[in-house]
Motif scaffolding. Structure first.
Motif, PDB file in Angstrom:
ATOM      1  N   VAL A 166       0.849  -1.197   0.000  1.00 31.82           N
ATOM      2  CA  VAL A 166       0.000   0.000   0.000  1.00 31.82           C
ATOM      3  C   VAL A 166       0.882   1.243   0.000  1.00 31.82           C
ATOM      4  CG1 VAL A 166      -1.741   1.299   1.284  1.00 31.82           C
ATOM      5  CG2 VAL A 166      -1.831  -1.208   1.241  1.00 31.82           C
ATOM      6  N   ALA A 167       0.652   2.148  -0.941  1.00 32.23           N
ATOM      7  CA  ALA A 167       1.415   3.389  -1.016  1.00 32.23           C
ATOM      8  C   ALA A 167       1.072   4.294   0.159  1.00 32.23           C
ATOM      9  CB  ALA A 167       1.121   4.110  -2.331  1.00 32.23           C
ATOM     10  N   VAL A 168       2.074   5.030   0.640  1.00 34.17           N
ATOM     11  CA  VAL A 168       1.883   5.922   1.784  1.00 34.17           C
ATOM     12  C   VAL A 168       1.410   7.285   1.287  1.00 34.17           C
ATOM     13  CG1 VAL A 168       2.969   7.042   3.755  1.00 34.17           C
ATOM     14  CG2 VAL A 168       3.674   4.731   3.092  1.00 34.17           C
ATOM     15  N   PRO A 169       0.243   7.745   1.682  1.00 35.97           N
ATOM     16  CA  PRO A 169      -0.230   9.074   1.262  1.00 35.97           C
ATOM     17  C   PRO A 169       0.628  10.180   1.879  1.00 35.97           C
ATOM     18  CG  PRO A 169      -2.011   7.743   2.209  1.00 35.97           C
ATOM     19  CD  PRO A 169      -0.730   7.060   2.534  1.00 35.97           C
ATOM     20  N   GLU A 170       0.559  11.364   1.277  1.00 36.63           N
ATOM     21  CA  GLU A 170       1.319  12.498   1.808  1.00 36.63           C
ATOM     22  C   GLU A 170       0.719  13.006   3.115  1.00 36.63           C
ATOM     23  OE1 GLU A 170       1.968  15.702  -0.849  1.00 36.63           O
ATOM     24  OE2 GLU A 170       2.819  14.442  -2.435  1.00 36.63           O
ATOM     25  N   ARG A 171      -0.593  13.095   3.192  1.00 34.82           N
ATOM     26  CA  ARG A 171      -1.242  13.652   4.380  1.00 34.82           C
ATOM     27  C   ARG A 171      -1.198  12.659   5.534  1.00 34.82           C
ATOM     28  NH1 ARG A 171      -6.874  13.877   5.887  1.00 34.82           N
ATOM     29  NH2 ARG A 171      -7.107  15.307   7.626  1.00 34.82           N
ATOM     30  N   GLU A 172      -0.809  13.156   6.698  1.00 37.47           N
ATOM     31  CA  GLU A 172      -0.604  12.309   7.871  1.00 37.47           C
ATOM     32  C   GLU A 172      -1.351  12.896   9.059  1.00 37.47           C
ATOM     33  OE1 GLU A 172       3.484  10.586   9.138  1.00 37.47           O
ATOM     34  OE2 GLU A 172       3.282  12.488  10.223  1.00 37.47           O
ATOM     35  N   GLU A 173      -1.955  12.037   9.843  1.00 33.62           N
ATOM     36  CA  GLU A 173      -2.622  12.464  11.075  1.00 33.62           C
ATOM     37  C   GLU A 173      -1.721  12.130  12.261  1.00 33.62           C
ATOM     38  OE1 GLU A 173      -6.634  11.217  13.530  1.00 33.62           O
ATOM     39  OE2 GLU A 173      -6.788  11.567  11.361  1.00 33.62           O
ATOM     40  N   ARG A 174      -1.526  13.114  13.147  1.00 32.27           N
ATOM     41  CA  ARG A 174      -0.664  12.910  14.311  1.00 32.27           C
ATOM     42  C   ARG A 174      -1.476  13.113  15.576  1.00 32.27           C
ATOM     43  NH1 ARG A 174       2.525  16.961  11.183  1.00 32.27           N
ATOM     44  NH2 ARG A 174       3.691  15.718   9.659  1.00 32.27           N
ATOM     45  N   VAL A 175      -1.252  12.240  16.549  1.00 27.86           N
ATOM     46  CA  VAL A 175      -2.007  12.265  17.803  1.00 27.86           C
ATOM     47  C   VAL A 175      -1.038  12.352  18.969  1.00 27.86           C
ATOM     48  CG1 VAL A 175      -3.594  10.981  19.287  1.00 27.86           C
ATOM     49  CG2 VAL A 175      -3.854  10.876  16.790  1.00 27.86           C
ATOM     50  N   ARG A 176      -1.312  13.285  19.875  1.00 25.41           N
ATOM     51  CA  ARG A 176      -0.550  13.399  21.120  1.00 25.41           C
ATOM     52  C   ARG A 176      -1.559  13.665  22.244  1.00 25.41           C
ATOM     53  NH1 ARG A 176       2.355  16.514  17.385  1.00 25.41           N
ATOM     54  NH2 ARG A 176       4.542  15.925  17.034  1.00 25.41           N
ATOM     55  N   ILE A 177      -1.746  12.686  23.131  1.00 26.26           N
ATOM     56  CA  ILE A 177      -2.727  12.810  24.208  1.00 26.26           C
ATOM     57  C   ILE A 177      -2.021  12.626  25.552  1.00 26.26           C
ATOM     58  CG2 ILE A 177      -4.860  11.925  25.218  1.00 26.26           C
ATOM     59  CD1 ILE A 177      -5.553  10.783  22.462  1.00 26.26           C
ATOM     60  N   PRO A 178      -1.850  13.683  26.343  1.00 32.04           N
ATOM     61  CA  PRO A 178      -1.308  13.509  27.699  1.00 32.04           C
ATOM     62  C   PRO A 178      -2.271  12.670  28.539  1.00 32.04           C
ATOM     63  CG  PRO A 178      -1.206  15.810  27.007  1.00 32.04           C
ATOM     64  CD  PRO A 178      -2.070  15.104  26.009  1.00 32.04           C
ATOM     65  N   LEU A 179      -1.719  11.740  29.304  1.00 37.13           N
ATOM     66  CA  LEU A 179      -2.550  10.807  30.059  1.00 37.13           C
ATOM     67  C   LEU A 179      -2.556  11.054  31.558  1.00 37.13           C
ATOM     68  CD1 LEU A 179      -1.518   7.498  28.245  1.00 37.13           C
ATOM     69  CD2 LEU A 179      -3.615   8.821  27.889  1.00 37.13           C
ATOM     70  N   ASP A 180      -1.552  11.743  32.075  1.00 36.86           N
ATOM     71  CA  ASP A 180      -1.458  11.882  33.531  1.00 36.86           C
ATOM     72  C   ASP A 180      -1.418  13.339  33.987  1.00 36.86           C
ATOM     73  OD1 ASP A 180       1.047  12.491  32.591  1.00 36.86           O
ATOM     74  OD2 ASP A 180       2.123  11.040  33.829  1.00 36.86           O
ATOM     75  N   GLY A 181      -2.005  14.220  33.179  1.00 31.06           N
ATOM     76  CA  GLY A 181      -2.077  15.622  33.587  1.00 31.06           C
ATOM     77  C   GLY A 181      -3.020  15.813  34.766  1.00 31.06           C
ATOM     78  N   VAL A 182      -2.754  16.843  35.573  1.00 29.41           N
ATOM     79  CA  VAL A 182      -3.609  17.150  36.727  1.00 29.41           C
ATOM     80  C   VAL A 182      -4.806  17.967  36.255  1.00 29.41           C
ATOM     81  CG1 VAL A 182      -3.726  18.317  38.962  1.00 29.41           C
ATOM     82  CG2 VAL A 182      -1.634  17.112  38.290  1.00 29.41           C
ATOM     83  N   PRO A 183      -6.033  17.519  36.532  1.00 29.10           N
ATOM     84  CA  PRO A 183      -7.220  18.293  36.132  1.00 29.10           C
ATOM     85  C   PRO A 183      -7.184  19.710  36.703  1.00 29.10           C
ATOM     86  CG  PRO A 183      -7.839  16.114  36.911  1.00 29.10           C
ATOM     87  CD  PRO A 183      -6.394  16.285  37.239  1.00 29.10           C
ATOM     88  N   ARG A 184      -7.560  20.703  35.872  1.00 32.31           N
ATOM     89  CA  ARG A 184      -7.556  22.086  36.333  1.00 32.31           C
ATOM     90  C   ARG A 184      -8.907  22.439  36.959  1.00 32.31           C
ATOM     91  NH1 ARG A 184      -4.594  22.511  31.363  1.00 32.31           N
ATOM     92  NH2 ARG A 184      -6.282  23.466  30.151  1.00 32.31           N
ATOM     93  N   PRO A 185      -8.894  23.243  38.007  1.00 38.58           N
ATOM     94  CA  PRO A 185     -10.154  23.632  38.651  1.00 38.58           C
ATOM     95  C   PRO A 185     -11.062  24.384  37.668  1.00 38.58           C
ATOM     96  CG  PRO A 185      -8.279  24.166  40.056  1.00 38.58           C
ATOM     97  CD  PRO A 185      -7.717  23.773  38.720  1.00 38.58           C
ATOM     98  N   GLY A 186     -12.350  24.115  37.733  1.00 38.32           N
ATOM     99  CA  GLY A 186     -13.308  24.809  36.884  1.00 38.32           C
ATOM    100  C   GLY A 186     -13.180  24.483  35.415  1.00 38.32           C
ATOM    101  N   ALA A 187     -12.600  23.339  35.076  1.00 34.11           N
ATOM    102  CA  ALA A 187     -12.345  22.994  33.681  1.00 34.11           C
ATOM    103  C   ALA A 187     -13.226  21.838  33.235  1.00 34.11           C
ATOM    104  CB  ALA A 187     -10.875  22.647  33.487  1.00 34.11           C
ATOM    105  N   PHE A 188     -13.306  21.665  31.919  1.00 33.52           N
ATOM    106  CA  PHE A 188     -14.133  20.627  31.309  1.00 33.52           C
ATOM    107  C   PHE A 188     -13.344  19.969  30.191  1.00 33.52           C
ATOM    108  CE2 PHE A 188     -17.530  19.281  28.289  1.00 33.52           C
ATOM    109  CZ  PHE A 188     -18.147  18.348  29.110  1.00 33.52           C
ATOM    110  N   GLY A 189     -13.742  18.755  29.816  1.00 35.36           N
ATOM    111  CA  GLY A 189     -13.038  18.032  28.769  1.00 35.36           C
ATOM    112  C   GLY A 189     -11.703  17.524  29.264  1.00 35.36           C
ATOM    113  N   ALA A 190     -10.715  17.469  28.369  1.00 35.06           N
ATOM    114  CA  ALA A 190      -9.391  16.987  28.764  1.00 35.06           C
ATOM    115  C   ALA A 190      -8.793  17.856  29.859  1.00 35.06           C
ATOM    116  CB  ALA A 190      -8.471  16.948  27.549  1.00 35.06           C
TER     117      ALA A 190
END
Length: 359
Positions: free
Chosen positions: A210-234
Motif C-alpha cells: 500500500v502506497a503511503v499518502p502524503e497527508r498524515e494524522e498525528r495524535v498526542r494525548i497527555p494521560l497523567d495531567g492534573v485536572p484544572r479547577p473549573g475545567a471541562f473536557g481533557a
C-alpha cells in the motif's frame, strides 16, 4: 454573559452548545474558529449520547492481542463538521487567552471578556509525562477490514521497529471506501517519538503493498495531567488515563454540566464526585501498571482483558463515576491474570495513592 467557554475543540463546543440550549448567554473563545479539524474522533457506539454526530458506524469490533478477539460491540467515527457546529445563540470570539480567572479572561490583543462563569476547555499540553502518541494515514479499505468492523487494537509486531516499545495498529472506516490506519503507542513516559511510529506504520503498509499518502494524522494525548479547577473536557480530567478516550464522555456530560452552571453550581460538582475521584485514582493505577509492563506482557494483558465478560469491559472503559463496575472489572482481570502479570498489576499501588483531583 452567563458562560464563557475557553477552547473550541469537541469538549468546548459541546459544552457551549449545551449551555446555549439551557438558555444561558454563552460565548466561546477559539484562536482558530475556521480552521478545519484534521483529527479523527472515534468512540464505542454505546458510550455516545443519543443524537451524537456520527459519520460511520460498525456493528462489531476486533482485537488482536496474543490471539484474536471478536467483540459484539459497535464502533463509531464522528462527523467533524457536525461536531464543530454551534447554535446561532453562541457568540464565537476569535482570540488567544493569556490569562483567566473564574469570571474573566484577557486575550493576547488586550481585550478583556467577562462572564458569570469561565470554563476552561482548552485541553491539556504535554510536559514529558505519560502520553499516548499515534501516526495515521487514510488509505483504500481493501485488505484491512473484514466486513462491518473496526480493528480497535492489533498488537502483532510490525515488520520494522527501532525500539522494543509495544505499539498497536488501529483501523477504522472513515467512508465506504477508505480507512484510517494508525500506529499507536498506548502509553509511554515520555510519549514514543512520532518518527518511530511512522517507521512502524510505513513498514506495515509496505508489507501489504500500500502506497503511503502524503497527508498524515498525528495524535498526542497527555494521560497523567492534573485536572484544572473549573475545567471541562481533557482540561478537566476527562481523559481515561489507560485508554486516552475522552470525547464520548465529554459529549455525554456536557448537558449535565450546563444544567449545573444554570443552577449556579461549579463544574466540579458534576465531574468530581467522591466516586469519580476514586475511579480516577484506580484508572491511574491501571496506567502505572501498563507503563511498568515489559513489551511482551502488554499483548498478554489485553488478551486477558478482552476475555472478560463484555459488561466488565464496558464498565472499566466507560462511566468515570462507576466505582462498583471499575472495581469489578479490575478484580476480574487480576483473578484471570497469571501470577507474573499479577505482580505487575499490584506493583504501582503506592504511586496511584498520590493521584490529585479537584476537590
Amino acid at each position: 454573559m452567563d458562560v464563557l467557554v475557553v477552547g473550541g475543540g469537541p469538549a468546548g463546543r459541546a459544552l457551549a452548545s449545551a449551555c446555549a440550549t439551557a438558555g444561558l448567554a454563552t460565548s466561546l473563545v477559539d484562536p482558530h474558529p475556521d480552521r478545519p479539524w484534521r483529527a479523527t474522533y472515534g468512540a464505542w457506539l454505546d458510550e455516545l449520547p443519543e443524537g451524537a454526530p456520527v459519520a460511520v458506524v460498525t456493528g462489531r469490533s476486533r482485537v488482536w492481542a496474543v490471539r484474536e478477539h471478536r467483540i459484539a460491540r459497535g464502533y463509531a467515527v464522528l462527523d467533524n463538521e457536525r461536531l464543530r457546529a454551534l447554535p446561532e445563540a453562541v457568540r464565537v470570539v476569535r482570540g488567544t487567552v493569556v490569562a483567566r480567572t473564574a469570571t474573566a479572561v484577557r486575550l493576547a490583543d488586550g481585550r478583556v471578556l467577562r462572564a458569570r462563569r469561565v470554563v476552561d476547555a482548552s485541553g491539556t499540553r504535554e510536559s514529558g509525562g505519560a502520553a499516548q502518541h499515534a501516526v495515521g494515514v487514510v488509505v483504500p479499505r481493501d485488505g484491512f477490514l473484514d466486513g462491518d468492523e473496526a480493528v480497535v487494537m492489533d498488537w502483532r509486531r510490525p515488520p520494522d521497529a527501532g525500539t522494543p516499545d509495544p505499539s498497536f495498529l488501529y483501523v477504522v472506516p472513515v467512508s465506504a471506501d477508505e480507512v484510517l490506519v494508525e500506529e499507536t503507542s498506548l502509553a509511554r513516559r515520555p510519549g514514543l517519538p512520532l518518527a518511530e511510529l511512522r517507521l512502524r506504520l510505513h513498514s506495515r503498509l509496505a508489507a501489504l503493498g500500500v502506497a503511503v499518502p502524503e497527508r498524515e494524522e498525528r495524535v498526542r494525548i497527555p494521560l497523567d495531567g492534573v485536572p484544572r479547577p473549573g475545567a471541562f473536557g481533557a482540561a478537566g480530567g476527562l481523559v481515561h488515563p489507560a485508554t486516552g478516550y475522552s470525547v464520548a464522555t465529554a459529549l455525554r456530560l456536557a448537558p449535565v454540566v450546563a444544567r449545573a452552571l444554570a443552577d449556579g453550581r461549579p463544574v466540579e460538582s458534576v465531574l468530581w464526585s467522591r466516586r469519580a475521584r476514586v475511579v480516577h485514582g484506580l484508572r491511574m493505577f491501571g496506567l502505572e501498571a501498563l507503563l511498568r509492563m515489559r513489551p511482551d506482557e502488554v499483548p498478554e494483558f489485553f488478551d486477558h482483558f478482552f476475555q472478560l465478560p463484555e459488561n466488565q469491559q464496558r464498565k472499566y472503559l466507560g462511566d468515570p463515576a462507576d466505582l462498583g463496575g471499575t472495581v469489578q472489572a479490575m478484580a476480574g482481570l487480576f483473578r484471570a491474570a497469571p501470577w507474573g502479570l499479577r505482580a505487575r498489576l499490584a506493583f504501582p499501588l503506592q504511586r496511584a495513592k498520590g493521584v490529585r483531583t479537584p476537590g
